[in-house]
Design a protein around this motif. Sequence first.
Motif, mmCIF file in Angstrom:
data_model
loop_
_atom_site.group_PDB
_atom_site.id
_atom_site.type_symbol
_atom_site.label_atom_id
_atom_site.label_comp_id
_atom_site.label_asym_id
_atom_site.label_seq_id
_atom_site.Cartn_x
_atom_site.Cartn_y
_atom_site.Cartn_z
ATOM 1 N N VAL A 73 42.653 -32.364 -64.515
ATOM 2 C CA VAL A 73 42.636 -32.484 -63.052
ATOM 3 C C VAL A 73 41.400 -33.271 -62.611
ATOM 4 C CG1 VAL A 73 42.424 -31.191 -60.884
ATOM 5 C CG2 VAL A 73 43.974 -30.373 -62.696
ATOM 6 N N ASP B 137 39.786 -35.388 -64.329
ATOM 7 C CA ASP B 137 39.997 -36.783 -64.738
ATOM 8 C C ASP B 137 40.848 -37.539 -63.716
ATOM 9 O OD1 ASP B 137 38.556 -36.406 -67.050
ATOM 10 O OD2 ASP B 137 40.293 -36.319 -68.381
ATOM 11 N N VAL C 12 41.182 -36.853 -60.529
ATOM 12 C CA VAL C 12 40.441 -36.988 -59.268
ATOM 13 C C VAL C 12 39.404 -38.110 -59.372
ATOM 14 C CG1 VAL C 12 38.801 -35.810 -57.743
ATOM 15 C CG2 VAL C 12 40.862 -34.612 -58.550
ATOM 16 N N LEU C 13 38.658 -38.120 -60.473
ATOM 17 C CA LEU C 13 37.648 -39.176 -60.651
ATOM 18 C C LEU C 13 38.313 -40.529 -60.894
ATOM 19 C CD1 LEU C 13 35.120 -37.193 -62.872
ATOM 20 C CD2 LEU C 13 34.832 -37.818 -60.459
ATOM 21 N N ASP D 39 28.545 -44.746 -59.050
ATOM 22 C CA ASP D 39 28.412 -43.858 -60.202
ATOM 23 C C ASP D 39 28.675 -42.434 -59.718
ATOM 24 O OD1 ASP D 39 26.536 -46.225 -61.174
ATOM 25 O OD2 ASP D 39 27.000 -45.015 -62.943
ATOM 26 N N PHE D 40 29.032 -41.575 -60.646
ATOM 27 C CA PHE D 40 29.325 -40.182 -60.324
ATOM 28 C C PHE D 40 28.485 -39.284 -61.230
ATOM 29 C CE2 PHE D 40 33.129 -42.815 -59.875
ATOM 30 C CZ PHE D 40 33.407 -42.655 -58.533
ATOM 31 N N VAL D 41 27.613 -38.492 -60.635
ATOM 32 C CA VAL D 41 26.827 -37.524 -61.398
ATOM 33 C C VAL D 41 27.470 -36.153 -61.180
ATOM 34 C CG1 VAL D 41 24.534 -36.614 -61.881
ATOM 35 C CG2 VAL D 41 24.767 -38.916 -60.897
ATOM 36 N N LEU D 42 28.011 -35.589 -62.256
ATOM 37 C CA LEU D 42 28.655 -34.274 -62.157
ATOM 38 C C LEU D 42 27.595 -33.215 -62.397
ATOM 39 C CD1 LEU D 42 31.874 -35.015 -64.273
ATOM 40 C CD2 LEU D 42 31.412 -35.533 -61.865
ATOM 41 N N VAL D 43 27.282 -32.454 -61.361
ATOM 42 C CA VAL D 43 26.188 -31.490 -61.435
ATOM 43 C C VAL D 43 26.771 -30.087 -61.531
ATOM 44 C CG1 VAL D 43 24.072 -30.650 -60.371
ATOM 45 C CG2 VAL D 43 24.761 -33.039 -60.050
ATOM 46 N N ARG D 44 26.599 -29.483 -62.705
ATOM 47 C CA ARG D 44 27.061 -28.109 -62.933
ATOM 48 C C ARG D 44 25.877 -27.158 -63.078
ATOM 49 N NH1 ARG D 44 32.523 -28.378 -64.830
ATOM 50 N NH2 ARG D 44 33.148 -30.492 -65.402
ATOM 51 N N ASP D 45 24.748 -27.679 -63.496
ATOM 52 C CA ASP D 45 23.575 -26.857 -63.786
ATOM 53 C C ASP D 45 23.173 -26.008 -62.575
ATOM 54 O OD1 ASP D 45 21.062 -26.509 -65.649
ATOM 55 O OD2 ASP D 45 20.290 -26.869 -63.626
ATOM 56 N N LEU E 102 19.700 -26.901 -60.910
ATOM 57 C CA LEU E 102 19.709 -28.101 -60.069
ATOM 58 C C LEU E 102 20.407 -27.821 -58.742
ATOM 59 C CD1 LEU E 102 20.643 -30.825 -62.745
ATOM 60 C CD2 LEU E 102 18.415 -30.497 -61.637
ATOM 61 N N TRP F 131 31.359 -32.423 -48.059
ATOM 62 C CA TRP F 131 30.305 -33.438 -48.099
ATOM 63 C C TRP F 131 29.079 -32.863 -47.420
ATOM 64 C CZ3 TRP F 131 31.373 -39.344 -47.338
ATOM 65 C CH2 TRP F 131 30.171 -40.070 -47.407
ATOM 66 N N LEU G 100 17.626 -35.550 -59.657
ATOM 67 C CA LEU G 100 18.614 -35.929 -60.672
ATOM 68 C C LEU G 100 18.164 -37.105 -61.545
ATOM 69 C CD1 LEU G 100 21.888 -35.605 -58.550
ATOM 70 C CD2 LEU G 100 20.750 -33.869 -59.960
ATOM 71 N N GLY G 101 16.935 -37.582 -61.314
ATOM 72 C CA GLY G 101 16.448 -38.696 -62.131
ATOM 73 C C GLY G 101 17.216 -39.987 -61.901
ATOM 74 N N TYR H 50 48.849 -40.397 -55.828
ATOM 75 C CA TYR H 50 48.318 -41.136 -56.978
ATOM 76 C C TYR H 50 49.015 -42.484 -57.155
ATOM 77 C CZ TYR H 50 45.536 -37.155 -58.521
ATOM 78 O OH TYR H 50 44.600 -36.155 -58.609
ATOM 79 N N ALA I 22 30.688 -45.034 -65.614
ATOM 80 C CA ALA I 22 30.143 -44.650 -64.304
ATOM 81 C C ALA I 22 29.887 -43.142 -64.201
ATOM 82 C CB ALA I 22 31.092 -45.089 -63.189
ATOM 83 N N HIS J 258 27.989 -39.494 -65.250
ATOM 84 C CA HIS J 258 26.750 -38.878 -65.722
ATOM 85 C C HIS J 258 26.908 -37.372 -65.585
ATOM 86 C CE1 HIS J 258 24.789 -42.888 -65.109
ATOM 87 N NE2 HIS J 258 25.699 -42.952 -64.166
ATOM 88 N N ASP K 75 24.888 -33.825 -64.960
ATOM 89 C CA ASP K 75 23.709 -33.112 -64.454
ATOM 90 C C ASP K 75 22.581 -34.045 -64.019
ATOM 91 O OD1 ASP K 75 24.550 -30.472 -64.302
ATOM 92 O OD2 ASP K 75 24.218 -30.142 -66.428
ATOM 93 N N ARG K 76 22.157 -34.904 -64.948
ATOM 94 C CA ARG K 76 21.134 -35.873 -64.555
ATOM 95 C C ARG K 76 21.619 -37.261 -64.949
ATOM 96 N NH1 ARG K 76 18.454 -31.428 -66.183
ATOM 97 N NH2 ARG K 76 16.887 -30.533 -64.785
#
Lengths: 206, 206
Positions: free
Chosen positions: A28, A30, A32-33, A49-55, A58, A147, A160-161, B6, B200, B202, B204-205
């Motif tokens: 799912v 995959d 969506v992105l 770019d997409f940063v997936l933040v789960r931590d 953070l 958002w 997030l560096g 989609y 594209a 990433h 967490d960081r």
Amino acid sequence: MSTDLYDVVHRRRDVRGQFTGAPIPAEVLDRVLGAAHAAPSVGLSQPWDFVLVRDPGLRGAFHDHVRQERDTFAATLDGAAAGTFARIKIDGVLESTLSVVVTYDAGRGGPAVLGRHAIADAGLYSVCLAIQNLWLAATAEGLGVGWVSFYREPFVRDLLGIPDGIRPVAWLCLGPVTHLEAVPDLERHGWRSRIPLVEALHHDRW
Amino acid sequence: MSTDLYDVVHRRRDVRGQFTGAPIPAEVLDRVLGAAHAAPSVGLSQPWDFVLVRDPGLRGAFHDHVRQERDTFAATLDGAAAGTFARIKIDGVLESTLSVVVTYDAGRGGPAVLGRHAIADAGLYSVCLAIQNLWLAATAEGLGVGWVSFYREPFVRDLLGIPDGIRPVAWLCLGPVTHLEAVPDLERHGWRSRIPLVEALHHDRW
């Protein structure tokens, strides 16, 4: 759940309070992105770019920052508006399954990005088109998106560096929800009502 | 024609050369603009307007301006890129049924727009979300959309009598098409290829 475009467009909501925290199946996420990545972009630059933040650390740090910015905004409001705002939840960072931070790389596809020489912001616009694709695909999958924009860009960049020259555009909370509200939160809480389309239409000239 | 989200997301193209000029039924245009107007917006500000430009004189004047800006961009390219660019059609302003100019009003919903105190561009982002809704709805209806960005904002403001403080964000060509290409024009013509999603992403960081 319908995946009809118009149904999705009109069912979509900006979610704050209905996240369950349940996992999102990999296929799912995959899809969506993949929808986001299929967006149009100026000069085919695909500058996102997409940063997936789960931590949790953070996300907790971001949530604390959002609370501070909420206070900053609240301090600008007069009495009635302040009272209304106090009842409005502005983020689901901790309750949602994960966050997706979407960024803009102005250098991608350069130096001569076709279609950007006259409008510097055209690359930034492309990133937003990807965000809306993501939002609609998530809605079609029964997920919610929220958002969050109560943050300072340098804070997110540091957290997030994110390299210099890359701009954070959106912090999106994503995940399964109990339901989507029929009416937007800000309208339900009396912050503001939607205007009719006819007020935004002009013919040939303004 | 499928209206599955989609399918629409992946079938959508930025159209230049396939417009037929055939009329758009009023109810179709209403659905497309209604989808745009259903987009999310910061603080529920709905800061967009839509100028529907059908007048041939206005479209002709814009097309002439676009040709000049095309020359300006071409002059910045080296030999190989200039040769590739020379083969690429950049607008369908004259052939499409009508144009939709989408603008941003930073004053709407102010002075305190919820969610915009820390990110001034958040209102501009909302306008782009509406544009992507419009683009997808048009695709679902069998129409094409072409976003023309070879123009100077003051030219469009003067041409259409857009007030000070309102920013033109997009000039969109809209109308029935013979077909949508399977591969984006810029990729077919060798200008640039799409990158895979994985590049594209990433975690967490950055």
